[in-house]
Design an enzyme around this catalytic site. Structure first.
Site, mmCIF file in Angstrom:
data_model
loop_
_atom_site.group_PDB
_atom_site.id
_atom_site.type_symbol
_atom_site.label_atom_id
_atom_site.label_comp_id
_atom_site.label_asym_id
_atom_site.label_seq_id
_atom_site.Cartn_x
_atom_site.Cartn_y
_atom_site.Cartn_z
ATOM 1 C CG ASP A 84 -6.231 -0.609 -0.266
ATOM 2 O OD1 ASP A 84 -7.421 -0.258 -0.079
ATOM 3 O OD2 ASP A 84 -5.870 -1.792 -0.224
ATOM 4 C CG ASN A 140 -2.047 -1.024 1.027
ATOM 5 O OD1 ASN A 140 -2.298 -1.514 -0.077
ATOM 6 N ND2 ASN A 140 -2.704 -1.364 2.108
ATOM 7 C CB THR A 187 -2.229 -7.570 5.774
ATOM 8 O OG1 THR A 187 -2.876 -6.815 4.743
ATOM 9 C CG2 THR A 187 -1.448 -8.712 5.162
#
Length: 149
Positions: free
Chosen positions: A65, A52, A84
């Site tokens: 993002d 990102n 994540t």
């Protein structure tokens, strides 16, 4: 012509001297970005990871993002489990409520990955990764190039 050659040589030498500092410089830029996001309307990413981060044409780091981003009032927390697995903070896993501090955790994980090439907390599946995260920093073997020992 000789001047340009010397200038190029000097720039190359400067680049080689600064190359080991690139993870640190990138981390400092990200820290400034997080501080800006948290001070302006208390927005935080909740999904800070290498995928990102982009570099623009001038070499500046861009955070992309914002699918998990959230605005919070000062002193408030959120309880949504997202992110994540390798970068999720312990308070997210334990469902204790989290705020911008979850991004600071992710920044630490990202710094480790920039220095070593791999995240500090990895497992064969997300649940194993979460268990390793909950064991904390003591479960991590720091390479000698980080600790200086």
């Amino acid at each position: 012509m000789l001047f340009l050659l010397l200038l190029l040589l000097l720039l190359l030498l400067l680049f080689l001297l600064l190359l080991p500092l690139l993870p640190l410089l990138l981390s400092l830029l990200l820290l400034l970005l997080l501080l800006f996001l948290s001070s302006s309307s208390f927005l935080f990413s909740r999904d800070l990871k290498p995928e990102n981060l982009l570099l623009d044409a001038a070499g500046y780091v861009k955070l992309v993002d914002f699918g998990f981003a959230k605005k919070l009032q000062v002193g408030r927390k959120t309880w949504t489990f997202c992110g994540t697995p390798e970068y999720v903070a312990p308070e997210v896993i334990l469902n204790k409520g989290h705020d911008i501090s979850a991004d600071y955790w992710s920044l630490g994980v990202l710094m480790f990955e920039l220095l070593t090439g791999t995240p500090p907390f990895t497992g064969t599946d997300p649940m194993k990764t979460y268990n390793i995260i909950l064991k904390g920093i003591d479960a991590i073997d720091f390479p000698r190039n980080i600790t200086g020992r």
